[in-house]
Design an enzyme around this catalytic site. Structure first.
Site, mmCIF file in Angstrom:
data_model
loop_
_atom_site.group_PDB
_atom_site.id
_atom_site.type_symbol
_atom_site.label_atom_id
_atom_site.label_comp_id
_atom_site.label_asym_id
_atom_site.label_seq_id
_atom_site.Cartn_x
_atom_site.Cartn_y
_atom_site.Cartn_z
ATOM 1 N N CYS A 58 -29.177 26.378 -27.523
ATOM 2 C CA CYS A 58 -28.102 27.004 -26.760
ATOM 3 C C CYS A 58 -26.954 26.050 -26.459
ATOM 4 O O CYS A 58 -25.878 26.490 -26.064
ATOM 5 C CB CYS A 58 -28.646 27.577 -25.452
ATOM 6 S SG CYS A 58 -29.437 26.342 -24.405
ATOM 7 N N SER A 115 -30.017 16.818 -23.282
ATOM 8 C CA SER A 115 -29.773 18.210 -22.908
ATOM 9 C C SER A 115 -28.798 18.305 -21.744
ATOM 10 O O SER A 115 -28.610 17.349 -20.991
ATOM 11 C CB SER A 115 -31.094 18.887 -22.519
ATOM 12 O OG SER A 115 -31.993 18.891 -23.594
ATOM 13 N N GLN A 126 -38.296 23.794 -29.467
ATOM 14 C CA GLN A 126 -37.225 24.117 -30.407
ATOM 15 C C GLN A 126 -37.211 23.136 -31.576
ATOM 16 O O GLN A 126 -36.949 23.533 -32.724
ATOM 17 C CB GLN A 126 -35.886 24.109 -29.663
ATOM 18 C CG GLN A 126 -35.755 25.247 -28.669
ATOM 19 C CD GLN A 126 -34.599 25.049 -27.694
ATOM 20 O OE1 GLN A 126 -34.166 23.927 -27.430
ATOM 21 N NE2 GLN A 126 -34.097 26.139 -27.144
ATOM 22 N N GLY A 195 -34.196 40.205 -24.739
ATOM 23 C CA GLY A 195 -34.753 39.225 -25.662
ATOM 24 C C GLY A 195 -36.258 39.146 -25.511
ATOM 25 O O GLY A 195 -36.812 39.443 -24.436
ATOM 26 N N TYR A 199 -37.275 31.723 -25.415
ATOM 27 C CA TYR A 199 -36.438 31.589 -24.224
ATOM 28 C C TYR A 199 -36.687 32.740 -23.259
ATOM 29 O O TYR A 199 -36.634 32.584 -22.039
ATOM 30 C CB TYR A 199 -34.957 31.531 -24.598
ATOM 31 C CG TYR A 199 -34.283 30.283 -24.094
ATOM 32 C CD1 TYR A 199 -34.021 30.121 -22.750
ATOM 33 C CD2 TYR A 199 -33.922 29.252 -24.963
ATOM 34 C CE1 TYR A 199 -33.421 28.978 -22.274
ATOM 35 C CE2 TYR A 199 -33.327 28.100 -24.499
ATOM 36 C CZ TYR A 199 -33.078 27.961 -23.151
ATOM 37 O OH TYR A 199 -32.497 26.823 -22.681
#
Length: 417
Positions: A58, A115, A126, A195, A199
């Site tokens: 993201c 991050s 990920q 979703g 996530y």
């Protein structure tokens, strides 16, 4: 090609990392690249690389490339064509990491040190899925497999030794923290989750920690029923979505789609206050939704601005672990560079040894077995010291010189048969 921020190492290597993230590019540029991730991967695989692993999250997009030479320009040009970026858009946004620096960068990324929310836990998964995806598509190489396997090991070590990933907050947790003041009572709040991927699972866990129980899930890909059944949620169909959105207090969108799932049309008709959290890249929620009365829209840029400063001691210890691991990884790769020289030396000595043993047995010596055992034991001892020394020289950065010397002494020379 315009100048780019470049990080080099002295080791001769084929590894490159082309990286852009939340610190150097805005969300709109990251979205554009993310939408073309498959095209970028194919372009790099076809034009410039033995292997490619793409890490798209993201707040970052990175391509790890096992390139046929040490120049980043061919890979950058292929990436720019595939992502439809102009040379000007590459300037100041993409960083290029070479060799050892590429390894150290990935180790830091996989440990959550790069991050927006330092120490986030999702990034390790990920990184693992990026390797799995590349492997399934046949895009990995031996070097990339070793690099990513090492990165996952380093991430676990950072987590176990420093606790950084328990101190740091993920972007999901950070977003919900920003929303806490706007939600009077999470136990009665109506929540829509969009979703069903990793996530979404993290978002659901963070919502339930706060006491949220009235949660409905919608999936653009049609997986809502299965996800709802396994997580005790209410599934939403396309027909249910608008009605549920207009009654919701909080919407968390984290679907992996290339186009917005929610537009202004979905949310018109009521002025009641609602908070929409868009965790998607590309965006799940059209930016103009925030212009509707009563709606507050938090996207990744807004959330990243509020990223916390982690506990300094944990981060410093984690970075020490990453640096040490990167140095060891570089040493192991350097050792591998002297393997051909060791092989030449071993082959020469083995040939001489086998000739002598054959000659011995031709004489029908009574103690031939004992002599052969003694000779082979001596062979092992003779090989041990130069092999260890060669590896030590490689670790010290002298792999090329040491290999050349051994090869000159022991490799077959056509001029002197």
């Amino acid at each position: 090609m315009p100048p780019l921020r470049t990080h080099h190492s002295l080791e001769k290597t084929m590894l490159l990392c082309l990286s852009v993230d939340h610190r150097t590019a805005d969300l709109e540029l990251l979205e554009r690249i993310e939408r073309r991730a498959e095209t970028v991967t194919a372009a790099l695989s076809d034009d410039t690389a033995r292997g490619v692993v793409v890490l798209a999250t993201c707040n970052r997009f990175e391509a790890y490339v096992d390139a046929p030479d040490h120049r980043p320009e061919p890979a950058l040009e292929a990436l720019a064509r595939a992502a439809q970026l102009t040379p000007a858009e590459l300037t100041g946004t993409f960083a290029v990491h070479h060799g050892d620096a590429a390894a150290e960068h990935l180790f830091a990324v996989s440990s959550g040190l790069e991050s927006a929310a330092v120490g986030e836990g999702e990034i390790a998964g990920q990184v693992r899925r990026a390797l799995e995806t590349a492997r399934a598509a046949g895009h990995t190489s031996t070097d990339l497999e070793q690099l990513f396997q090492h990165a996952m090991t380093v991430s676990k070590e950072v987590k176990n030794r420093t606790g950084l990933q328990t101190r740091g907050r993920s972007l999901v947790q950070l977003a919900l923290t920003l929303v806490d003041a706007r939600v009077a009572d999470w136990t009665t709040a109506r929540v829509v989750l969009i979703g069903t991927g990793a996530y979404a699972g993290a978002s659901l866990a963070a919502l339930r920690v706060r006491g949220a129980d009235n949660i409905a899930v919608f999936s653009p890909s049609g997986r809502a029923e299965a996800f709802a059944a396994s997580h005790d949620l209410r599934p939403l169909s396309d027909d249910d979505l608008v009605t549920e959105l207009r009654a919701a207090d909080v919407v968390v969108a984290c679907s992996s789609t290339n186009e917005p799932v929610l537009t202004r049309e979905h949310l018109r008709g009521t002025t009641r206050p609602r908070v929409l959290i868009d965790m998607g890249l590309p965006r799940n929620i059209s930016p103009d939704v925030g212009e509707e009365s009563g709606i507050e829209l938090l996207d990744l840029e807004t959330i990243a601005l509020h990223a916390p400063i982690p506990e300094l001691g944990a981060e410093l210890e984690a970075r020490d672990i990453v640096r040490t691991a990167a140095a060891e990884f570089a040493a192991l790769r350097a050792e591998r560079d002297v393997v051909p020289a060791v092989r030449d030396m071993r082959a020469f000595i083995t040939e001489v040894l086998d000739d002598e043993i054959a000659r011995l047995r031709g004489r029908n010596a009574d103690n031939a077995d004992e002599i052969e055992a003694a000779l082979r034991h001596a062979f092992g001892r003779v090989m041990h010291r130069p092999t260890v020394r060669l590896r030590a020289l490689a670790r010290a950065g002298a792999a090329t010189e040491a290999s050349a010397a051994v090869t000159a002494l022991f490799s077959p020379d056509p001029l002197h048969p």
